[in-house]
Scaffold this active site. Sequence first.
Site, short mmCIF file in Angstrom:
data_model
loop_
_atom_site.label_atom_id
_atom_site.label_comp_id
_atom_site.label_asym_id
_atom_site.label_seq_id
_atom_site.Cartn_x
_atom_site.Cartn_y
_atom_site.Cartn_z
CB THR A 105 -0.93 0.02 1.23
OG1 THR A 105 -1.74 -1.16 1.22
CG2 THR A 105 -1.82 1.24 1.21
CE LYS A 122 1.00 -6.19 6.24
NZ LYS A 122 1.08 -6.30 4.76
CE LYS A 172 -13.01 -1.53 23.55
NZ LYS A 172 -12.29 -2.58 24.31
CG HIS A 194 -50.21 -13.63 -9.64
ND1 HIS A 194 -49.83 -12.46 -9.02
CD2 HIS A 194 -51.22 -13.30 -10.47
CE1 HIS A 194 -50.58 -11.47 -9.45
NE2 HIS A 194 -51.43 -11.95 -10.35
CD GLU A 197 -45.14 -6.17 -15.52
OE1 GLU A 197 -44.05 -5.59 -15.40
OE2 GLU A 197 -46.22 -5.69 -15.15
#
Length: 527
Positions: A44, A73, A144, A284, A338
């Site tokens: 990163t 790390k 937290k 339905h 539909e």
Amino acid sequence: MTQTTDQAVKVGRAIISVSDKTGLAEFAHGLAAAGVEIYSTGGTRRFLVEQGLSVRDIADYTGFPEMMDGRVKTLHPKVFGGILWRRDNPEDKHSLAAHGIESFDLVVVNLYPFEQTVARGASDEETIEQIDIGGPSLVRAAAKNHAFVTIATSPDQYSRILAELSAKGGISYGLRRQLAAEAYAHTARYDAGIARWFAATGPEPAEDFPARLDLSVDLKEVLRYGENPHQRAALYAERLSTPNLVGARQLNGKELSYNNLLDLDSALAIVRGLARPAAVVIKHNNPCGAAAAEQLSVAAGRAMAGDPVSAFGSVLGFNRMVDLATAEVLCEPGLFVEAIVAPDFAPDALVALTTRPKWKANVRLLAVGAWGPARPRFEYRQVDGGLLRQEADVLPDPIESWTVATTAAPSDAVRADLEFAWAIVRHVKSNAIVLAKDQTLLGTGAGQMSRVDSVRIAIEKAGPKAAGSVLGSDAFFPFPDSIDLAAAAGVKAVVQPGGSRNDEEVTAACNRHGISMLLTGRRHFKH
């Protein structure tokens, strides 16, 4: 410390350690522009530096190097102390100063791609290395301490954080608490995935009904409403790699409704179980038309003609790519559809369906992709206070084990119709009866409290076409009265599970009327 949603906490320092770097460069530049000092680790940090950002290495800050291939790390008191200290607690503040701990106001973490690693069939060794340790610990610590710290676990959250930094100079308590809730959901889902993997890959077979059941699904979209306009509803997605309805590409039409999704699911379940090119018409949640033929267009025409009144405003399913000839059938005047689900739509069929019918703008077209054979799975239904879990009734029946109960045996052509009727009736609400001929559904009796009433309705729906048809029943006949009705309508063959104490009387009625009957030995109730 009591907080309200109006109180914003400034962000002076952030820890960023992510697996998914989507949107990270823009987010980090936004943080830097707001005066936030960024700390990071490994890949990163290298990524952020490549984006032209100034980033402090956490290993330099803690004085403790990364080790064990990155397994260790961020697990250090100078990291977790800086996240967990309570800003209104004098002793915490003293500890911070005594040990040279920096304060962290924002933690940006998303976890190793464990589920993605499992999905691509990685080895056990590689999969275990994708079990994140430091990441969940950072997330839980920040969540937290959300009274003072902001936690981000998804790129989808970055814009909300930057917006508040810009508008308020900090992050409000309301957003911090919301992000904390999302963070715990994130780690819970992650741990549940790991638990499922261990259960499924251990030396002992995974339990079908474990003592504790953890389900993990992701919100896909909030729907307009549920079954009725006064009910709220949303769609959640399982993390599946196989073709499925929720992951289908919508090629046209307005958003799907709750009822659309239920009907489309039923349509897909039926056509998946038919080998020949097939079409089904759902109304339905029950099939009012279905057919299988050598060409999909022929099947479509027969399915739509099965019950034209009920087919108006229906949902359709196909088990082959919808071609232009099939689209032409659906574009005939007087039809209204539909939604349609299929493996895919040919380009010219797509043009026809979205430009020619009156309902072109609104028809929902869903391409699921090619699917393989049905796989065993479990399904769930909610009851008051809990869930029911059962094996889904999705696997094909062993038709080679069917027996002829009557004196007369069905011909090959009639047996093909019986197999078709059986493939359809298992998807009809119980008590379920279907009439079929030439692998075309002619009449459906669904959801009645007595089986004989379902027989009457199916015969009424079929009308004169009932003569020469076959009848499929999802469960046994308790009395021979249904057979007498079917015979009077001209039904020539029946398929049913058997198992009634009156099986002999039912068989005798079939023999008396010259009806052949197959017993499957398997019931298909659908409540």
